[in-house]
Design an enzyme around this catalytic site. Structure first.
Site, PDB file in Angstrom:
ATOM      1  N   SER A 222       0.752  -1.950  -0.067  1.00 23.23           N
ATOM      2  CA  SER A 222       0.006  -0.028  -0.111  1.00 23.23           C
ATOM      3  C   SER A 222       0.547   0.963   0.517  1.00 23.23           C
ATOM      4  CB  SER A 222      -1.115   0.011   1.158  1.00 23.23           C
ATOM      5  OG  SER A 222      -2.103   1.104   1.349  1.00 23.23           O
TER       6      SER A 222
ATOM      7  N   ASP B  69      -9.420  -5.515  -4.886  1.00 27.86           N
ATOM      8  CA  ASP B  69      -8.628  -4.200  -3.606  1.00 27.86           C
ATOM      9  C   ASP B  69      -9.879  -3.171  -4.559  1.00 27.86           C
ATOM     10  OD1 ASP B  69      -7.082  -2.092  -2.996  1.00 27.86           O
ATOM     11  OD2 ASP B  69      -6.080  -3.346  -2.987  1.00 27.86           O
TER      12      ASP B  69
ATOM     13  N   HIS C  22      -7.996  -5.401  -0.535  1.00 28.04           N
ATOM     14  CA  HIS C  22      -6.603  -4.671   0.340  1.00 28.04           C
ATOM     15  C   HIS C  22      -5.746  -5.455   0.602  1.00 28.04           C
ATOM     16  CE1 HIS C  22      -3.605  -1.075  -0.146  1.00 28.04           C
ATOM     17  NE2 HIS C  22      -4.105  -0.847   0.987  1.00 28.04           N
TER      18      HIS C  22
END
Length: 392
Positions: free
Chosen positions: A176, A339, A372
């Site tokens: 991320s 995601d 995610h």
């Protein structure tokens, strides 16, 4: 110790191996300090500090170092435990450690807290940001703290890496916001990065992400206790921060998880959500409780500065295409197709631009119900790909 099979090893063998693993994975938090640091925006900060930790041993010629960069709400604790009694290890412990994909018997792995780290209430976190004391005023910076970028996070990490005598990293990796830092490293310091592993993150923040980050920030900005950032020594805007963290948690997951875990159950048996505005569904209650707990050890201004850094992001500070023209390192790009923060089409744009620029790209996907968040908790799936990438 998880992973040990008593039927394969004798009792004594289990004890010895277990003790060795525990010793290998007990880590110490350290602090790195710069007397001054000039941000990419041109402001000079004094006494900049970030916490950091490492796993494994740096070899004699300092050629076996790997840097792990953390995600938005995390800190440097990527693997291992600070004490045997800790409830859980660092977030990527599944792939970092002795004999694991990122093998600490072979590599020296380090990770640092970023500037404006969210977790100011965590005693294991050291970070310079709006909640820090400005040496010139002896008061918290609040919104007088300069805007900082992903590039600033990387520049402070670079100073840490160089302070250890490391001239080139075997790999930079992270999930991320850690992926953003990974691309930044590879684009801005191509001769220092041997390989780059970007997980659940793209090389440029697009308009959709910029807008979503604004939604993340909104609950803080409408909390009257935020007071335009001037709340230190006063009542902090924890209600707004808690709701902001709830939004982040929801988007970082997926409907497969919320529907499968909570369904339409009420928060409390007998309290039908249809009977009163105050009656909640279980999913509301769980997310709210998690946000409120996290807000107690976080800082609202730091959250907003992190939002801004992510909104401003383009690898190398310019554009996706420019970044890919400057990156030299082979890339391992890992994503989860479900995601909701960095949707699959966003990752595909990064992959396509990297290939267009002639980069050496390996793209793999992982699966799960968390969207995610699978890039943090389900990375064991990518263990083979990570090992192969490092050995390539």
């Amino acid at each position: 110790m998880k992973g040990w099979i008593a039927g394969v090893l004798g009792v004594v063998g289990v004890m010895v191996a277990g003790m060795a693993e525990a010793q290998d994975l007990i880590v110490e938090k350290k602090v790195f300090e710069l007397p001054s640091y000039t941000t990419q925006g041109g402001r000079t900060l004094k006494n900049v500090k970030v916490g950091w930790e490492s796993y494994g041993t740096l070899n004699a010629d300092k050629s076996n170092a790997i840097l792990i960069c953390h995600f938005f709400s995390a800190n440097s604790h990527a693997a291992g435990k600070y004490a045997v009694a800790d409830a859980a290890p660092g977030y990527w412990d599944a792939i970092i450690g002795p004999g694991k994909a990122i093998d600490t018997n072979k590599y020296f792995v380090l990770s640092s807290d970023t500037l404006v780290n969210l977790n100011t209430g965590d005693p294991k976190v050291t970070t310079t940001g709006p909640a820090s004391i400005d040496p010139d005023t002896n008061k918290p910076y609040a919104l007088d703290f300069p805007v900082v970028t992903i590039g600033d996070f990387v520049n402070v990490q670079k100073a840490l890496v160089e302070s250890l005598g490391i001239k080139k990293l075997v790999m930079v990796a992270g999930p991320s916001m850690g992926a953003l830092q990974t691309y930044e490293w590879a684009a801005s310091y191509p001769d220092m990065v041997g390989k780059a592993m970007a997980v659940i993150g793209a090389a440029e923040a697009d308009a959709q992400l910029i807008a979503w980050l604004d939604v993340w920030a909104a609950p803080i900005l409408v909390d009257p206790n935020w007071n335009k950032g001037d709340y230190y020594g006063k009542t902090p805007p924890n209600a707004g921060l808690a709701k902001a963290l709830t939004v982040v948690t929801l988007q970082a997951n997926h409907g497969d998880w919320t529907n499968g875990t909570f369904g339409r159950r009420p928060a409390k048996e007998g309290e039908n959500p249809g009977k009163a505005l105050g009656n909640k569904f279980q999913v509301q209650s769980i997310l709210d409780n998690a946000g409120e707990a996290r807000a107690k050890v976080s800082d609202a201004n730091h959250f907003l500065y992190l939002v801004k850094a992510n909104q401003l992001y383009a690898a190398g500070g310019k554009s996706l295409a420019d970044a890919m023209s400057r990156i030299k390192a082979p890339l391992l790009i890992v994503n989860q197709p479900k995601d909701l923060v960095f949707p699959d089409e966003m990752i595909q744009r990064t992959v396509a631009e990297a290939k267009k620029a002639g980069r050496d790209v390996t793209h793999v996907t992982i699966q799960g119900t968390r969207g995610h968040l699978d890039g943090v908790i389900s990375m064991k799936q990518a263990e083979g790909a990570v090992k192969a990438f490092l050995e390539k």
